[in-house]
Motif scaffolding. Sequence first.
Motif, short mmCIF file in Angstrom:
data_model
loop_
_atom_site.label_atom_id
_atom_site.label_comp_id
_atom_site.label_asym_id
_atom_site.label_seq_id
_atom_site.Cartn_x
_atom_site.Cartn_y
_atom_site.Cartn_z
N GLU A 246 0.95 -0.95 -0.06
CA GLU A 246 -0.09 0.09 -0.09
C GLU A 246 0.79 1.13 0.11
OE1 GLU A 246 -2.74 -0.17 3.38
OE2 GLU A 246 -3.64 -2.00 2.53
N THR A 247 1.92 1.45 0.76
CA THR A 247 2.94 2.55 0.87
C THR A 247 3.52 2.65 -0.58
OG1 THR A 247 3.28 2.04 3.10
CG2 THR A 247 5.03 3.49 2.14
N ASP A 248 3.94 1.52 -1.06
CA ASP A 248 4.59 1.55 -2.39
C ASP A 248 3.61 2.03 -3.42
OD1 ASP A 248 6.97 0.48 -1.35
OD2 ASP A 248 6.65 -1.45 -2.26
N LYS A 249 2.47 1.55 -3.39
CA LYS A 249 1.11 2.01 -4.37
C LYS A 249 1.16 3.66 -4.19
CE LYS A 249 -2.11 1.54 -7.13
NZ LYS A 249 -2.29 2.84 -8.08
N ALA A 250 0.84 3.82 -2.81
CA ALA A 250 0.87 5.53 -2.64
C ALA A 250 1.80 6.19 -3.10
CB ALA A 250 0.47 5.57 -1.39
N ASN B 24 4.14 14.25 -11.32
CA ASN B 24 4.74 14.46 -12.81
C ASN B 24 3.60 15.41 -13.57
OD1 ASN B 24 7.03 13.08 -12.50
ND2 ASN B 24 6.09 11.23 -13.18
N VAL B 25 2.28 14.81 -13.40
CA VAL B 25 1.29 15.47 -13.97
C VAL B 25 1.25 16.91 -13.64
CG1 VAL B 25 -1.33 15.98 -14.29
CG2 VAL B 25 -0.40 13.44 -14.21
N LEU B 26 1.34 17.37 -12.23
CA LEU B 26 1.41 18.62 -11.78
C LEU B 26 2.53 19.39 -12.67
CD1 LEU B 26 0.44 21.19 -9.86
CD2 LEU B 26 1.85 20.09 -8.36
N ASP B 27 3.59 19.11 -12.73
CA ASP B 27 4.75 19.51 -13.17
C ASP B 27 4.44 19.79 -14.84
OD1 ASP B 27 6.53 19.34 -11.23
OD2 ASP B 27 7.63 17.57 -11.82
N GLN B 28 3.89 18.75 -15.75
CA GLN B 28 3.55 18.83 -16.91
C GLN B 28 2.38 20.10 -16.86
OE1 GLN B 28 1.82 15.18 -17.85
NE2 GLN B 28 4.07 14.17 -18.28
N ASP C 96 1.40 6.74 -6.86
CA ASP C 96 0.59 7.68 -7.39
C ASP C 96 1.01 8.90 -7.11
OD1 ASP C 96 -1.19 5.28 -7.98
OD2 ASP C 96 -2.25 5.23 -6.01
N LEU C 97 1.80 9.16 -5.93
CA LEU C 97 2.13 10.69 -5.52
C LEU C 97 3.30 10.89 -6.86
CD1 LEU C 97 2.68 13.19 -3.75
CD2 LEU C 97 4.39 11.65 -2.48
N THR D 19 -2.45 16.34 -5.72
CA THR D 19 -0.96 15.89 -5.57
C THR D 19 -0.72 16.26 -3.93
OG1 THR D 19 -0.04 16.71 -7.47
CG2 THR D 19 1.46 16.50 -5.57
N GLN D 20 -1.32 17.11 -3.28
CA GLN D 20 -1.47 17.22 -1.91
C GLN D 20 -2.10 16.16 -1.16
OE1 GLN D 20 0.44 19.13 -0.52
NE2 GLN D 20 0.76 20.96 -1.20
N LYS D 21 -3.27 15.65 -1.75
CA LYS D 21 -4.04 14.44 -1.28
C LYS D 21 -3.40 13.07 -1.44
CE LYS D 21 -8.83 16.24 -2.64
NZ LYS D 21 -10.01 16.21 -3.33
N GLN D 22 -2.55 13.02 -2.50
CA GLN D 22 -1.79 11.71 -2.76
C GLN D 22 -0.49 11.91 -1.62
OE1 GLN D 22 -3.79 9.94 -4.92
NE2 GLN D 22 -2.14 9.07 -4.76
N GLN D 23 -0.09 12.89 -1.47
CA GLN D 23 1.28 13.11 -0.62
C GLN D 23 0.27 12.65 0.83
OE1 GLN D 23 2.78 16.89 0.08
NE2 GLN D 23 4.59 16.12 0.75
#
Length: 147
Positions: free
Chosen positions: A17-21, A30-34, A24-25, A94-98
């Motif tokens: 779960e930690t790895d998946k999170a 990456n999307v935010l940077d784009q 996702d983060l 991104t904040q939610k994912q973090q």
Amino acid sequence: MTRATKLNPVIEMAGRETDKAMQDLVQANNVLDQERHQLNDLLRYREEYLQQFRQGDALQMSARKAIDLRNFLAQLDQAIRLQQSQVERCFVQTQKQQQRWLEARNKQRSIESLKDRYQNEAEQRQQKLEQRLADEHTAMLWARRHK
């Protein structure tokens, strides 16, 4: 099977779960940077377009060209506002994912800490048992010698 070893599958699942999170983060970042890059491109394009316009002779521009320019800038400004909204949405995501990653990591660490505590308790019980058996053995030897 000890209590500590019973937690191994739970720790593995929490690790996944930690790895998946984390994945996702990284993806959200990456999307935010784009999206930020695209916004910067739009802003730069607008500035370059205005710069070219300022270099030309505004008095020689026809009324039609001026209207077209104003309409084009209005559309460009609308695209910039939409892109700014998109950047804000991506930032929130991104904040939610973090936060999700932090929660998953803290959960994993808590379970690992519980396992460590169980292992320490088991080791202490084993040491006490070994000490008690050694004391009993010594007491039996002493009792045999003094009979």
